[in-house]
Design an enzyme around this catalytic site. Structure first.
Site, PDB file in Angstrom:
ATOM      1  CB  CYS A  13      -0.971  -0.018   1.143  1.00 32.03           C
ATOM      2  SG  CYS A  13       0.108   0.137   2.859  1.00 32.03           S
ATOM      3  CB  CYS A  16       4.405  -0.436   1.901  1.00 34.18           C
ATOM      4  SG  CYS A  16       3.417  -1.690   2.763  1.00 34.18           S
ATOM      5  CG  ASP A 437      11.083  27.946 -33.866  1.00 34.34           C
ATOM      6  OD1 ASP A 437      11.344  29.321 -33.873  1.00 34.34           O
ATOM      7  OD2 ASP A 437      11.808  27.218 -34.520  1.00 34.34           O
ATOM      8  CG  ASP A 650      13.324  22.465 -35.007  1.00 33.34           C
ATOM      9  OD1 ASP A 650      13.494  23.668 -34.960  1.00 33.34           O
ATOM     10  OD2 ASP A 650      13.696  21.877 -36.210  1.00 33.34           O
ATOM     11  CG  ASP A 654      13.732  26.712 -30.921  1.00 32.77           C
ATOM     12  OD1 ASP A 654      13.302  27.936 -31.135  1.00 32.77           O
ATOM     13  OD2 ASP A 654      13.547  25.828 -31.677  1.00 32.77           O
TER      14      ASP A 654
END
Length: 763
Positions: A13, A16, A437, A650, A654
């Site tokens: 659980c 634990c 972008d 990309d 950026d």
């Protein structure tokens, strides 16, 4: 600092997981620790100068749980064998418990059915041989208790450590029933035959049996949440064909070294990442990108491990092997995400920390209150006490968040969307502004010829207008062959695509800021003087532009770069070049609008060109003329307006903006630094994956909220019912055995709800 992972066995659980996390955190030299109940893993950051992984493992095991260090190298089946073994053990334990539990339940309940008692053997009938009846129950109960011994060893240890868990609740409840039943057995021995009707061994046996069954179902459900990882790992081929010393041989994948020349035949999987040296083929990269169409490959192209060679035989040079392949990176990213915690999990963690102690207090108070209220009926008070302990379920709380994150990130990976953490998954659903972008994200990222406009020839030669354009383009491309400018290279590329044979170039001059001049000649023909550039160049050289001013302005207004072409002093036409919009950009932006997201385009281009692109794809707002170093500042301005901003890019320039944004999304074909900086990586260069990521994030968070609602709701309603509130109002009393069944089903229902995310499909 270093990081290490452990597979943790024996957790049942959220409490634990919290105990293990707390124990690890107390070790000197440990900087941070995160324990995930659903993945059964602990991720630990530590100072190697102060502590070593074996010390951390020992601490976990002293807490009462099993720990195995996860090797850094990803191998098929990592952690799976242990979990499969645990699942088999749970099934065996349940079967043994059921074999003894069913007859135990029968002999206890059969004589007590009002009006129509079922038959039981005379020698164990409670009214004839009460002691035999009691001893038979003890004999049947002992094997069941031995199957559930971990509830007692872990549960009571947790009690002594003052951090009681679900195991503690089961241990307390069944121990109370067993001890009271043993006391009643002693009374039978002393001559009180009526004590035979005060035995609750069947409560102990059935509770343990049902909890084991629930744990088995939970384990089965949890294993399905990690199917995406298993599929990815299973894709890795086991062998490779290597060409060494002029001969080909098949070797295990682990023996491939960087620089080896590998041979891949049609239908075979590519064993490692590398660069094609010979051959032409098409490769199915759907496992990597989610894209079903095969990708053409030739010498110089990169191929990825576990993708499938569909048509021709190729040879390629191994470039990345083992844990450095793209497949291993994807598996690692998804595993890290599945092992991480989302901020929304903090609520469940806090509640779990106080939940079990609170349940113990409620159980004691309820038992005492009913004992006093019924005039000292210990039997009735005991039933209430056990029911409250057993119905409470911290498991559902602990599983609500991690199971949904596991399924959500796994489903995303199947679509080629890598979500790096639970926090990224949660944050993405809040994004109300997406900054895109332009170059390489909305557009292809490289210029292409979009228009070829030719002045009518006088006199008109025979043939079609298309042939006239082809002849014009071959002269322009021949002149541009000497240019290194991207626009000139785009024209040469277009001529190659059309299969044009170019004349020879005899002279070339670049005119900075204006264009070029060149002389070209076909064999056996007179040389032709070509001038290519802007309107200013034509005016400087005295070339009459005729009616081409309007056409040039029209093309520029569409975001294209028009280049006027003069042949032998006469304006002969225009070639327009532009960074063309990706086919999916418009549909992706429409999808984002449907999700209620504002779309902003950021670019270093001039405003006129930027707005032309924006109008094509339906952008809401344009930020033009932004220098690379200023992109993060623009993101910060949007955030200061109260927006949750996602940035999609990309390129290297950026990266700062991706870090600054609330959520950074990198196009997978982009620069490595952009991918490293991002929270989400799109393996395809397709903007349609952006709305998919946002939508999947929203669905996952909604699923987590549903899980938490049901987990809290179950306990909010279940505990008062077990405490006898309905009985007080004239309703039924909850039997401890039904409470155990309800507790087991609650965690299974939470995991089952999370598994619904596996049905998520892209819009």
């Amino acid at each position: 600092m270093q990081k290490v992972e452990f597979d943790i066995g024996g957790m049942t659980c959220a409490v634990c997981a919290g105990r293990v996390e707390k124990a690890i955190g107390a070790v000197e030299g440990v900087v941070s620790a995160s324990v995930n109940l659903a993945t059964e893993k602990a991720t630990v950051t530590f100072d190697p100068r102060k502590v070593a992984p074996p010390d951390i493992r020992d601490k976990i095991e002293k807490t009462g749980y099993r720990a195995t260090q996860v090797e850094a190298k990803l191998k098929p089946g990592d952690g799976g064998d242990r979990r499969d073994k645990e699942r088999r053990v749970l099934l065996r334990k349940f079967i043994v418990s059921a074999v003894f539990g069913l007859p135990l339940l029968y002999i206890c309940m059969a004589p007590m059915i009002p009006g129509a008692p079922l038959p039981v053997p005379r020698f164990i009938h409670p009214d004839i041989f009460p002691l035999s009846f009691a001893l038979a129950q003890i004999i049947l109960t002992i094997p069941i208790v031995t199957q559930g011994y971990r509830f007692y060893t872990v549960g009571f240890k947790a009690l002594l450590d003052r951090s009681p868990s679900m195991d503690s609740l089961v241990a307390l409840g069944t121990s109370a029933a067993t001890i009271y039943s043993i006391y009643s057995t002693v009374q039978i021995i002393q001559g009180d035959t009526h004590a035979a009707h005060r035995l609750y061994f069947e409560t102990t046996g059935v509770i343990i049996t049902l909890v084991l069954l629930g744990k088995y179902f939970e384990s089965m459900s949890k294993s399905r949440t990690s199917e995406a990882i298993k599929k990815l790992i299973g894709l890795a081929p086991k062998t490779a064909i290597v060409a060494r010393d002029g001969a080909e041989s098949e070797i295990p994948i682990d023996e491939v070294v960087i620089g080896d020349i590998l041979v891949v035949k049609p239908g075979a999987k590519i064993p490692v990442d590398g660069t094609v040296t010979e051959g032409l083929t098409a490769v199915d990269e759907s496992m990597l990108t989610g894209e079903s169409m095969p990708v053409d490959k030739q010498a110089g192209d990169f191929v990825y491990a576990a993708t499938i060679n569909t048509t021709g035989t190729i040879r390629f040079r191994a470039g990345r092997i083992g844990e450095d392949t793209s497949l291993a990176l994807i598996v690692k990213l998804v595993e890290d995400a599945q092992g991480s915690k989302a901020p929304i999990a903090a609520l469940a963690d806090r509640v779990s920390g106080i939940f079990v102690p609170a349940v113990c207090i409620i159980a004691v108070l309820s038992g005492v209150a009913w004992g006093l209220g019924t005039g000292g009926d210990i039997r009735f008070a005991l039933l209430i006490f056990i029911s409250v302990l057993v119905i409470a379920c911290p498991c559902a709380l602990g599983l609500a968040t991690p199971t949904a994150i596991m399924v959500g990130t796994g489903r995303a990976a199947e679509y080629g969307i890598l979500i790096k953490s639970g926090e990224a998954l949660e944050t993405a659903h809040k994004a109300d502004v997406i900054v895109l972008d332009k170059t390489g994200t909305i557009t292809e990222g490289k210029p292409s010829v979009t228009d070829v406009v030719v002045a009518p020839a006088d006199p008109s030669p025979p043939g079609s207008e298309e042939e006239l354009r082809r002849g014009f383009l071959r002269l322009v491309a021949a002149a541009e062959r000497g240019s290194e400018h991207p626009l000139g290279q785009a024209i040469v590329r277009e001529a190659e695509i059309r299969g044009l044979t170019l004349p020879d170039i005899e002279g070339f001059t670049a005119i900075p800021g204006l264009g070029i001049s060149a002389t070209v000649r076909d064999p056996g023909s007179q040389p032709e003087s070509i001038l290519i550039g802007n309107m200013a160049l034509m005016e400087e050289r005295g070339v009459a532009t005729g009616g081409f001013e309007t056409e040039s302005e029209r093309l520029a207004g569409e975001g294209k770069t028009p280049m006027l072409v003069s042949i032998d002093g006469r304006l002969s036409g225009i070639v327009a070049v532009a960074d063309v919009v990706k086919p999916s950009s418009r549909a992706a932006i429409d999808s984002l609008h449907k999700l209620g997201v504002e779309v902003v385009m950021i670019t270093g281009d001039n405003k006129k060109t930027a707005e032309a692109i924006a109008n094509q794809v339906g952008i809401d707002r344009v930020l033009a003329g932004v220098l690379p170093q200023d992109k993060s500042a623009e993101v910060e301005k949007l955030q200061s307006g109260g927006h949750k901003v996602a940035m999609v890019g990309d390129g290297i320039n950026d990266a700062p903006a991706l870090v600054k944004a609330d959520i950074g999304i990198a196009i997978g074909s982009g620069a490595d630094v952009a991918i490293e900086s991002a929270d989400i990586v799109l393996m395809r260069s397709d903007l349609m994956d952006v709305p998919t990521a946002i939508e999947l994030s929203r669905r996952t968070i909604r699923n987590i909220k549903q899980n938490l609602f049901w987990a809290f709701g179950y306990n909010t309603l279940g505990i008062p019912v077990a405490a006898g509130v309905l009985y007080l109002l004239g309703g039924p009393l909850l039997d401890p055995m039904f409470a155990a069944a309800a507790m087991s089903l609650s965690s299974v229902s939470v995991v089952s709800n999370a598994l619904r995310l596996k049905r998520f499909k892209k819009s």
